[in-house]
Design an enzyme around this catalytic site. Sequence first.
Site, PDB file in Angstrom:
ATOM      1  N   ASP A   7      -5.648  57.291  15.987  1.00 46.36           N
ATOM      2  CA  ASP A   7      -5.843  58.698  16.536  1.00 46.36           C
ATOM      3  C   ASP A   7      -7.105  59.232  15.879  1.00 46.36           C
ATOM      4  O   ASP A   7      -7.731  58.638  15.046  1.00 46.36           O
ATOM      5  CB  ASP A   7      -4.531  59.574  16.044  1.00 46.36           C
ATOM      6  N   ASP A   9      -8.311  63.154  15.738  1.00 43.75           N
ATOM      7  CA  ASP A   9      -8.439  64.389  15.056  1.00 43.75           C
ATOM      8  C   ASP A   9      -7.254  64.537  13.790  1.00 43.75           C
ATOM      9  O   ASP A   9      -6.037  64.054  14.294  1.00 43.75           O
ATOM     10  CB  ASP A   9      -7.938  65.830  16.191  1.00 43.75           C
ATOM     11  N   ASN A 280      -7.930  72.398 -17.453  1.00 46.40           N
ATOM     12  CA  ASN A 280      -7.829  73.076 -15.805  1.00 46.40           C
ATOM     13  C   ASN A 280      -9.081  73.600 -15.548  1.00 46.40           C
ATOM     14  O   ASN A 280      -9.658  74.265 -16.247  1.00 46.40           O
ATOM     15  CB  ASN A 280      -6.699  73.809 -15.739  1.00 46.40           C
ATOM     16  N   GLU A 330      -6.586  69.079 -12.268  1.00 46.98           N
ATOM     17  CA  GLU A 330      -6.120  68.941 -13.666  1.00 46.98           C
ATOM     18  C   GLU A 330      -6.809  67.527 -14.392  1.00 46.98           C
ATOM     19  O   GLU A 330      -6.361  66.620 -14.238  1.00 46.98           O
ATOM     20  CB  GLU A 330      -4.541  69.099 -13.587  1.00 46.98           C
ATOM     21  N   HIS A 335     -10.409  62.422 -24.990  1.00 49.93           N
ATOM     22  CA  HIS A 335     -10.840  62.465 -26.445  1.00 49.93           C
ATOM     23  C   HIS A 335      -9.883  63.191 -27.026  1.00 49.93           C
ATOM     24  O   HIS A 335      -9.298  64.113 -26.625  1.00 49.93           O
ATOM     25  CB  HIS A 335     -12.145  62.772 -26.266  1.00 49.93           C
ATOM     26  N   ARG A 355      -5.418  56.147  -7.462  1.00 48.01           N
ATOM     27  CA  ARG A 355      -4.028  55.891  -6.724  1.00 48.01           C
ATOM     28  C   ARG A 355      -3.558  57.276  -6.137  1.00 48.01           C
ATOM     29  O   ARG A 355      -3.950  58.243  -6.459  1.00 48.01           O
ATOM     30  CB  ARG A 355      -2.698  55.514  -7.718  1.00 48.01           C
TER      31      ARG A 355
END
Length: 403
Positions: A7, A9, A280, A330, A335, A355
């Site tokens: 396909d 789109d 974050n 996130e 460290h 992944r």
Amino acid sequence: MSCVILDLDGTLLNTDGMFSEVLKTFLVKYGKEWDGREKHKIVGKTPLEEAAIIVEDYGLPCAKHEFVNELFKCLFYNDPYSLCKVKALPGANRLIKHLSCHGVPMALASNSHRATIESKISYQHGWKESFSVIVGSDEVRTGKPSPDIFLEAAKRLNMEPSSSLVIEDSVYVIGSYSLEFLFALLLKDKDSYVRIGVVAGKAAGMEVVAVPSLPKQTHRYIAADEVINSLLDLRPEKWGLPPFQDWIEGTLPSEPWYIGGPVVKGLGRGSKVLGIPTANLSTEGYSDVLSEHPSGVYFGWAGLSTRGVYKMVMSIGWNPYFDNAEKTIEPWLLHEFDEDFYDEELHLVIVGYIRPEANFPSLETLIAKIHEDRKVAERALDLPLYSKYRDDPYLKITSSKGQ
């Protein structure tokens, strides 16, 4: 499988972005100016959900379905957006090049008209030459969810349907259907709306891999033979096709991309729940990045304005275990820091993919997987392919805007 039928789109092209592009000029009709403030809210939403947000936030004097009706006419009939701005989805160029290099016959089968398909792919380098067959809805009796398009594609490829692999996103269906049909699906039957392409492929007697365009909708694709998060996660060898050879020690290299801004307080679960202190970033100003890159786990380098450069692994997405309401960014800087650094300028150079995001049966298995991601990232970033980006100038500047 002997051939692949794709396909267009939402599967190969990021046509989600068309909606926002048209809004910029369309809102003028209502005396409003698009300022992009809602873009982070509409990432991954259906057109109806997007319209509801726009109508409410801008105080438009119309119902949401009326707004979508006008917008769809503008999108699909007047074609006002610039096709050259529509980008290939992550993994699309990689897949097309891989199959083409290995001599695997490919076809495009879309509910758009043939001329529209050819116009869209003309802006994508090498695509037109890679497809042996192109079939539009105007070349068959009935478009999807009828199997006619897929059967015609297999016929022109001189392949049996049973040896054909279909790759579909199944969401944005245009072309041979009336607006009334589209809105019936949008407003009344979302399940049918997202399954159209999958149903068509299975009705043709083909194997189907679904790549959902909408987040958190994989449960609606049970008719598919496999559901993957993005084309980056396709494993051709599962279908008897040549495998990719570009994975390196559990990572997929990518062209570097950039995100930056002050560190903000997250949802309060990194250190407290997971024992993993994430730094974050706000998604404001990065709606295009969030739209362009599929949810998943990535890695790269992080620069703090007063502390230096560190290895980094990060998640982008909805974190299925916690079922986020919005897509988040996130990063985990690899460290041990003695103190928090909220509001400090953080710059990320993302250099590869590990992944897709996934749900987990327990908090313990989620934590174990995150630590496994850390090990993968730490090892990979020592490789010359990735370590060279530690010196990227972006990590040493103080601007809060990405490049």
